[in-house]
Design a protein around this motif. Structure first.
Motif, PDB file in Angstrom:
ATOM      1  N   ASP A 195      -0.801   0.650  -9.778  1.00 32.42           N
ATOM      2  CA  ASP A 195      -2.009  -0.151  -9.622  1.00 32.42           C
ATOM      3  C   ASP A 195      -1.715  -1.478  -8.934  1.00 32.42           C
ATOM      4  O   ASP A 195      -2.637  -2.163  -8.481  1.00 32.42           O
ATOM      5  CB  ASP A 195      -2.642  -0.438 -10.990  1.00 32.42           C
ATOM      6  CG  ASP A 195      -3.227   0.811 -11.634  1.00 32.42           C
ATOM      7  OD1 ASP A 195      -3.716   1.683 -10.897  1.00 32.42           O
ATOM      8  OD2 ASP A 195      -3.193   0.904 -12.875  1.00 32.42           O
ATOM      9  N   GLY A 196      -0.433  -1.858  -8.890  1.00 41.04           N
ATOM     10  CA  GLY A 196      -0.091  -3.122  -8.270  1.00 41.04           C
ATOM     11  C   GLY A 196       1.408  -3.337  -8.190  1.00 41.04           C
ATOM     12  O   GLY A 196       2.199  -2.569  -8.750  1.00 41.04           O
ATOM     13  N   ASN A 201      -2.529  -6.522  -5.775  1.00 43.51           N
ATOM     14  CA  ASN A 201      -3.241  -5.275  -6.027  1.00 43.51           C
ATOM     15  C   ASN A 201      -2.690  -4.171  -5.133  1.00 43.51           C
ATOM     16  O   ASN A 201      -2.014  -4.432  -4.131  1.00 43.51           O
ATOM     17  CB  ASN A 201      -4.741  -5.447  -5.739  1.00 43.51           C
ATOM     18  CG  ASN A 201      -5.406  -6.405  -6.705  1.00 43.51           C
ATOM     19  OD1 ASN A 201      -5.281  -6.270  -7.909  1.00 43.51           O
ATOM     20  ND2 ASN A 201      -6.130  -7.377  -6.156  1.00 43.51           N
ATOM     21  N   SER A 202      -3.039  -2.939  -5.470  1.00 45.97           N
ATOM     22  CA  SER A 202      -2.517  -1.802  -4.707  1.00 45.97           C
ATOM     23  C   SER A 202      -3.025  -1.760  -3.273  1.00 45.97           C
ATOM     24  O   SER A 202      -2.434  -1.082  -2.423  1.00 45.97           O
ATOM     25  CB  SER A 202      -2.855  -0.489  -5.419  1.00 45.97           C
ATOM     26  OG  SER A 202      -4.266  -0.316  -5.505  1.00 45.97           O
ATOM     27  N   VAL A 258      -8.004  -2.449  -6.569  1.00 44.00           N
ATOM     28  CA  VAL A 258      -7.628  -1.048  -6.716  1.00 44.00           C
ATOM     29  C   VAL A 258      -8.743  -0.189  -6.139  1.00 44.00           C
ATOM     30  O   VAL A 258      -8.517   0.893  -5.595  1.00 44.00           O
ATOM     31  CB  VAL A 258      -7.376  -0.689  -8.197  1.00 44.00           C
ATOM     32  CG1 VAL A 258      -7.053   0.786  -8.366  1.00 44.00           C
ATOM     33  CG2 VAL A 258      -6.241  -1.543  -8.759  1.00 44.00           C
ATOM     34  N   THR A 269      -9.251   2.106 -13.419  1.00 49.40           N
ATOM     35  CA  THR A 269      -7.885   2.045 -13.931  1.00 49.40           C
ATOM     36  C   THR A 269      -7.908   2.397 -15.409  1.00 49.40           C
ATOM     37  O   THR A 269      -8.944   2.300 -16.071  1.00 49.40           O
ATOM     38  CB  THR A 269      -7.272   0.646 -13.731  1.00 49.40           C
ATOM     39  OG1 THR A 269      -8.137  -0.343 -14.297  1.00 49.40           O
ATOM     40  CG2 THR A 269      -7.070   0.347 -12.258  1.00 49.40           C
ATOM     41  N   CYS A 287       2.475   1.738  -3.510  1.00 47.94           N
ATOM     42  CA  CYS A 287       1.470   2.084  -4.528  1.00 47.94           C
ATOM     43  C   CYS A 287       0.810   3.433  -4.274  1.00 47.94           C
ATOM     44  O   CYS A 287       0.087   3.931  -5.150  1.00 47.94           O
ATOM     45  CB  CYS A 287       0.405   0.996  -4.614  1.00 47.94           C
ATOM     46  SG  CYS A 287       1.008  -0.564  -5.297  1.00 47.94           S
ATOM     47  N   ASN A 288       1.037   4.012  -3.114  1.00 47.92           N
ATOM     48  CA  ASN A 288       0.472   5.325  -2.805  1.00 47.92           C
ATOM     49  C   ASN A 288       1.020   6.367  -3.777  1.00 47.92           C
ATOM     50  O   ASN A 288       2.236   6.548  -3.894  1.00 47.92           O
ATOM     51  CB  ASN A 288       0.822   5.706  -1.362  1.00 47.92           C
ATOM     52  CG  ASN A 288       0.136   6.980  -0.913  1.00 47.92           C
ATOM     53  OD1 ASN A 288       0.362   8.054  -1.466  1.00 47.92           O
ATOM     54  ND2 ASN A 288      -0.706   6.859   0.095  1.00 47.92           N
ATOM     55  N   ARG A 289       0.132   7.065  -4.464  1.00 56.21           N
ATOM     56  CA  ARG A 289       0.558   7.996  -5.515  1.00 56.21           C
ATOM     57  C   ARG A 289       0.982   9.355  -4.970  1.00 56.21           C
ATOM     58  O   ARG A 289       1.407  10.219  -5.740  1.00 56.21           O
ATOM     59  CB  ARG A 289      -0.561   8.163  -6.547  1.00 56.21           C
ATOM     60  CG  ARG A 289      -0.882   6.862  -7.283  1.00 56.21           C
ATOM     61  CD  ARG A 289      -1.819   7.067  -8.453  1.00 56.21           C
ATOM     62  NE  ARG A 289      -2.170   5.800  -9.075  1.00 56.21           N
ATOM     63  CZ  ARG A 289      -1.435   5.177  -9.971  1.00 56.21           C
ATOM     64  NH1 ARG A 289      -0.280   5.698 -10.348  1.00 56.21           N
ATOM     65  NH2 ARG A 289      -1.833   4.028 -10.492  1.00 56.21           N
ATOM     66  N   ARG A 334       0.831  -1.212   0.000  1.00 56.76           N
ATOM     67  CA  ARG A 334       0.000   0.000   0.000  1.00 56.76           C
ATOM     68  C   ARG A 334       0.862   1.258   0.000  1.00 56.76           C
ATOM     69  O   ARG A 334       0.526   2.261  -0.639  1.00 56.76           O
ATOM     70  CB  ARG A 334      -0.955  -0.018   1.195  1.00 56.76           C
ATOM     71  CG  ARG A 334      -2.062  -1.051   1.067  1.00 56.76           C
ATOM     72  CD  ARG A 334      -3.154  -0.814   2.101  1.00 56.76           C
ATOM     73  NE  ARG A 334      -2.686  -1.076   3.451  1.00 56.76           N
ATOM     74  CZ  ARG A 334      -2.813  -2.237   4.071  1.00 56.76           C
ATOM     75  NH1 ARG A 334      -3.374  -3.266   3.453  1.00 56.76           N
ATOM     76  NH2 ARG A 334      -2.372  -2.394   5.317  1.00 56.76           N
TER      77      ARG A 334
END
Length: 270
Positions: free
Chosen positions: A40-41, A60-61, A196, A200, A31-33, A28
């Motif tokens: 996404d993963g 998965n994210s 997600v 996507t 994958c945090n933007r 997590r």
């Protein structure tokens, strides 16, 4: 790496122990933007044994493992060649969803997935204005497919969560795909992806499920179905009929965007 806008952070298991990067908390964070890298993963590639060249570990994210991701598998095919794990002419990948034969042709990855045999051309789910037909298929993972007037006008973030968890899709829920025709015989689709928990830019197994339902409904009649993703790139799905369903081949993008070193994720060395 990116597969038509479906983006992933990859790790080579020869350099990074999988357990260092596959806990839900670390996934997590990576994958945090905003505070991480953003993806996404997460994918870990491991040199496999016995029947396969490479083993794919996909998450998965949100930190949950998934049996299969089509675009991650396209990216894995391309990267396996770059890393010297397999030859571009033909390789075998192992996933929780089964063995996948793949190759790189003229710089573009292509994968043969397990036959799609669970197909429902109708679903006991109420549709809303603009939705015409709804079906279901399992293309490695479960998918709802909705034929609609205009995929670009769908409220994916508003409608997606309800359909993604609908009891008719089974206890694990499903990805949700809306598809509408484009000029020239191509198709436009958008996906709300479980794991997600949002839209996507592309979904490889969603493209396969969409092509299968369009074919099962008798709407798409060619052996190859071209589907336009939200990134603007196209995914090509070829379907070979079998006695119980379709054997799909997916072709699309698998591109390295950058390589780097993770210095820290939320204060934890990685």
């Amino acid at each position: 790496m990116t597969g038509s806008g479906n983006d992933f952070v990859f790790f080579d298991a020869r350099d990074v122990r999988p357990d260092r990067v596959t806990s839900p908390e670390i996934i997590r964070a990576i994958c945090n933007r905003y505070n991480g890298i953003g993806a996404d993963g997460i994918v870990v590639l491991e040199a496999a044994v016995l029947a396969a060249d490479v083993r794919i570990h996909y998450f998965n994210s949100d930190g949950t493992p998934a049996d299969l991701c089509g675009n991650a598998t396209l990216c894995s095919t391309a990267l396996s060649v770059m890393l010297g794990l397999a030859r571009d002419s033909e390789m075998t990948l192992t996933t929780p969803a089964g063995l996948i034969a793949s190759r790189v042709i003229n710089g573009e990855p292509e994968i043969d997935l397990q036959p799609v045999t669970m197909i429902r051309t109708g679903m006991p789910i109420d549709m809303v204005a603009g939705e015409q037909r709804m079906g279901f298929s399992v293309a490695g993972i479960p998918h709802l497919v909705i034929l609609c007037d205009d995929a670009d006008q769908v409220d994916v973030e508003g409608r997606g969560p309800l359909l993604r968890r609908h009891e008719a899709s089974g206890p694990a829920g499903a990805n949700v795909n809306w598809v509408s025709p484009m000029p020239g015989g191509h198709w436009r689709y958008r996906t709300f992806e479980r794991g997600v928990e949002g839209e996507t830019l592309a979904c490889g197994t969603g493209a396969i499920a969409t092509a299968v339902l369009l074919t099962a409904w008798g709407i798409a009649t060619a052996s190859s179905v071209t589907i336009r993703t939200s990134s603007g790139r196209d995914l090509e799905v070829r379907l070979t009929p079998t006695e119980t369903g379709y054997a799909p081949t997916l072709r699309g993008e698998g591109r390295v965007v950058f390589r780097g070193v993770i210095e820290s994720i939320q204060g934890a060395a990685a």
